[in-house]
Motif scaffolding. Structure first.
Motif, PDB file in Angstrom:
ATOM      1  N   MET A   1      31.596  -9.339  -2.848  1.00  0.00           N
ATOM      2  CA  MET A   1      30.973 -10.622  -2.990  1.00  0.00           C
ATOM      3  C   MET A   1      31.120 -11.228  -1.759  1.00  0.00           C
ATOM      4  SD  MET A   1      32.143 -11.775  -6.503  1.00  0.00           S
ATOM      5  CE  MET A   1      33.830 -10.760  -6.767  1.00  0.00           C
ATOM      6  N   GLY A   2      30.091 -11.975  -1.475  1.00  0.00           N
ATOM      7  CA  GLY A   2      30.029 -12.754   0.056  1.00  0.00           C
ATOM      8  C   GLY A   2      30.216 -14.141   0.024  1.00  0.00           C
ATOM      9  N   ASN A   3      31.493 -14.517  -0.620  1.00  0.00           N
ATOM     10  CA  ASN A   3      31.892 -16.079  -0.239  1.00  0.00           C
ATOM     11  C   ASN A   3      31.914 -16.398   1.152  1.00  0.00           C
ATOM     12  OD1 ASN A   3      31.608 -17.567  -2.894  1.00  0.00           O
ATOM     13  ND2 ASN A   3      33.505 -16.568  -3.391  1.00  0.00           N
ATOM     14  N   ALA A   4      31.373 -17.421   1.542  1.00  0.00           N
ATOM     15  CA  ALA A   4      31.459 -18.077   2.855  1.00  0.00           C
ATOM     16  C   ALA A   4      32.872 -18.380   2.959  1.00  0.00           C
ATOM     17  CB  ALA A   4      30.454 -19.054   3.127  1.00  0.00           C
ATOM     18  N   LEU A   8      35.863 -20.515   0.401  1.00  0.00           N
ATOM     19  CA  LEU A   8      37.038 -20.023   0.018  1.00  0.00           C
ATOM     20  C   LEU A   8      37.959 -21.269   0.295  1.00  0.00           C
ATOM     21  CD1 LEU A   8      36.535 -16.123   1.168  1.00  0.00           C
ATOM     22  CD2 LEU A   8      36.527 -17.300  -1.001  1.00  0.00           C
ATOM     23  N   ILE A   9      37.808 -21.752   1.586  1.00  0.00           N
ATOM     24  CA  ILE A   9      38.889 -22.859   1.753  1.00  0.00           C
ATOM     25  C   ILE A   9      38.768 -23.994   0.916  1.00  0.00           C
ATOM     26  CG2 ILE A   9      39.501 -24.554   3.602  1.00  0.00           C
ATOM     27  CD1 ILE A   9      38.599 -22.419   5.672  1.00  0.00           C
ATOM     28  N   LEU A  10      37.504 -24.379   0.437  1.00  0.00           N
ATOM     29  CA  LEU A  10      37.290 -25.564  -0.422  1.00  0.00           C
ATOM     30  C   LEU A  10      37.944 -24.858  -1.785  1.00  0.00           C
ATOM     31  CD1 LEU A  10      35.911 -27.907  -1.369  1.00  0.00           C
ATOM     32  CD2 LEU A  10      33.559 -26.769  -1.852  1.00  0.00           C
ATOM     33  N   ARG A  11      37.585 -23.885  -2.000  1.00  0.00           N
ATOM     34  CA  ARG A  11      38.242 -23.373  -3.503  1.00  0.00           C
ATOM     35  C   ARG A  11      39.594 -23.611  -3.473  1.00  0.00           C
ATOM     36  NH1 ARG A  11      37.540 -17.706  -6.727  1.00  0.00           N
ATOM     37  NH2 ARG A  11      39.406 -17.766  -7.551  1.00  0.00           N
ATOM     38  N   PHE A  12      40.375 -23.292  -2.387  1.00  0.00           N
ATOM     39  CA  PHE A  12      41.926 -23.079  -2.211  1.00  0.00           C
ATOM     40  C   PHE A  12      42.010 -24.637  -2.487  1.00  0.00           C
ATOM     41  CE2 PHE A  12      45.546 -23.737   0.725  1.00  0.00           C
ATOM     42  CZ  PHE A  12      46.484 -22.937  -0.012  1.00  0.00           C
ATOM     43  N   LEU A  13      41.555 -25.568  -1.596  1.00  0.00           N
ATOM     44  CA  LEU A  13      41.778 -26.944  -1.643  1.00  0.00           C
ATOM     45  C   LEU A  13      41.688 -27.710  -3.055  1.00  0.00           C
ATOM     46  CD1 LEU A  13      40.514 -28.124   1.930  1.00  0.00           C
ATOM     47  CD2 LEU A  13      42.831 -27.609   1.236  1.00  0.00           C
ATOM     48  N   LEU A  14      40.433 -27.198  -3.935  1.00  0.00           N
ATOM     49  CA  LEU A  14      40.422 -27.659  -5.014  1.00  0.00           C
ATOM     50  C   LEU A  14      41.748 -27.145  -5.902  1.00  0.00           C
ATOM     51  CD1 LEU A  14      36.515 -27.092  -5.522  1.00  0.00           C
ATOM     52  CD2 LEU A  14      37.873 -29.238  -5.348  1.00  0.00           C
ATOM     53  N   ALA A 106      31.813 -28.372  -8.868  1.00  0.00           N
ATOM     54  CA  ALA A 106      30.389 -28.009  -9.038  1.00  0.00           C
ATOM     55  C   ALA A 106      29.748 -27.402  -7.828  1.00  0.00           C
ATOM     56  CB  ALA A 106      29.632 -29.082  -9.616  1.00  0.00           C
ATOM     57  N   PHE A 107      29.833 -28.020  -6.667  1.00  0.00           N
ATOM     58  CA  PHE A 107      29.388 -27.565  -5.575  1.00  0.00           C
ATOM     59  C   PHE A 107      30.073 -26.001  -5.068  1.00  0.00           C
ATOM     60  CE2 PHE A 107      29.699 -27.313  -0.610  1.00  0.00           C
ATOM     61  CZ  PHE A 107      28.279 -27.534  -0.506  1.00  0.00           C
ATOM     62  N   SER A 112      29.093 -20.164  -5.393  1.00  0.00           N
ATOM     63  CA  SER A 112      29.761 -18.770  -5.839  1.00  0.00           C
ATOM     64  C   SER A 112      28.912 -18.169  -6.961  1.00  0.00           C
ATOM     65  CB  SER A 112      31.192 -19.196  -6.373  1.00  0.00           C
ATOM     66  OG  SER A 112      31.875 -19.916  -5.133  1.00  0.00           O
ATOM     67  N   LEU A 113      27.817 -18.218  -7.041  1.00  0.00           N
ATOM     68  CA  LEU A 113      26.938 -17.635  -8.078  1.00  0.00           C
ATOM     69  C   LEU A 113      27.126 -16.068  -8.222  1.00  0.00           C
ATOM     70  CD1 LEU A 113      23.886 -19.482  -8.006  1.00  0.00           C
ATOM     71  CD2 LEU A 113      25.756 -19.898  -9.329  1.00  0.00           C
ATOM     72  N   ASP A 114      27.334 -15.403  -7.047  1.00  0.00           N
ATOM     73  CA  ASP A 114      27.646 -14.020  -7.004  1.00  0.00           C
ATOM     74  C   ASP A 114      28.845 -13.706  -7.962  1.00  0.00           C
ATOM     75  OD1 ASP A 114      28.890 -15.149  -4.944  1.00  0.00           O
ATOM     76  OD2 ASP A 114      28.957 -13.334  -3.624  1.00  0.00           O
ATOM     77  N   ARG A 115      30.149 -14.540  -7.775  1.00  0.00           N
ATOM     78  CA  ARG A 115      31.124 -14.100  -8.307  1.00  0.00           C
ATOM     79  C   ARG A 115      31.161 -14.574  -9.485  1.00  0.00           C
ATOM     80  NH1 ARG A 115      35.762 -17.623  -9.633  1.00  0.00           N
ATOM     81  NH2 ARG A 115      37.647 -16.171  -9.866  1.00  0.00           N
TER      82      ARG A 115
END
Length: 122
Positions: A1-4, A8-14, A106-107, A112-115
């Motif tokens: 999966m190719g998350n930018a 990934l940083i945004l997800r961690f901060l969330l 949501a963003f 992250s549609l592949d995930r």
């Protein structure tokens, strides 16, 4: 999966913001002794659940799953914790933070549609 990398940083901060939002809710929506208990317990329980229940071989994590669960269960857990944090901010008088956090969740998932597809196939 190719998350930018930025997603990934945004997800961690969330994830961190969700724990903070749950702690703020525990503190603000209770009083006395319970204020301390909930301010510590809500984020702690969320962090334990987040780290424990996982999909085996999830490439967005270490791949380890202490308690293996189907992808839909993991996705529901993530959404409950993330949206719970945003709701915690919203309900405690930090509406702007809660709304911005909900939009960023949501963003994050939109990019992250592949995930999401991978999770729902597990």
């Amino acid at each position: 999966m190719g998350n930018a990398w930025w997603n990934l940083i945004l997800r961690f901060l969330l994830e961190l913001a969700a724990l903070l939002g749950l702690g703020v809710a525990g503190w603000s929506l209770s009083a006395g002794f319970w204020r301390w208990i909930l301010a510590i317990a809500l984020p702690l329980v969320a962090a334990v659940l987040w780290g424990t229940f996982a999909v085996p071989d999830d490439p967005s994590r270490s791949g380890r799953a202490p308690v293996p669960v189907p992808g839909a269960v993991r996705l529901a857990l993530e959404l409950v914790i993330l949206c719970g944090g945003a709701t915690g901010f919203y309900l405690t008088g930090h509406a702007a933070i809660g709304i911005v956090m909900a939009l960023l969740i949501a963003f994050n998932y939109a990019f992250s549609l592949d995930r999401l597809g991978w999770l729902l196939r597990q």
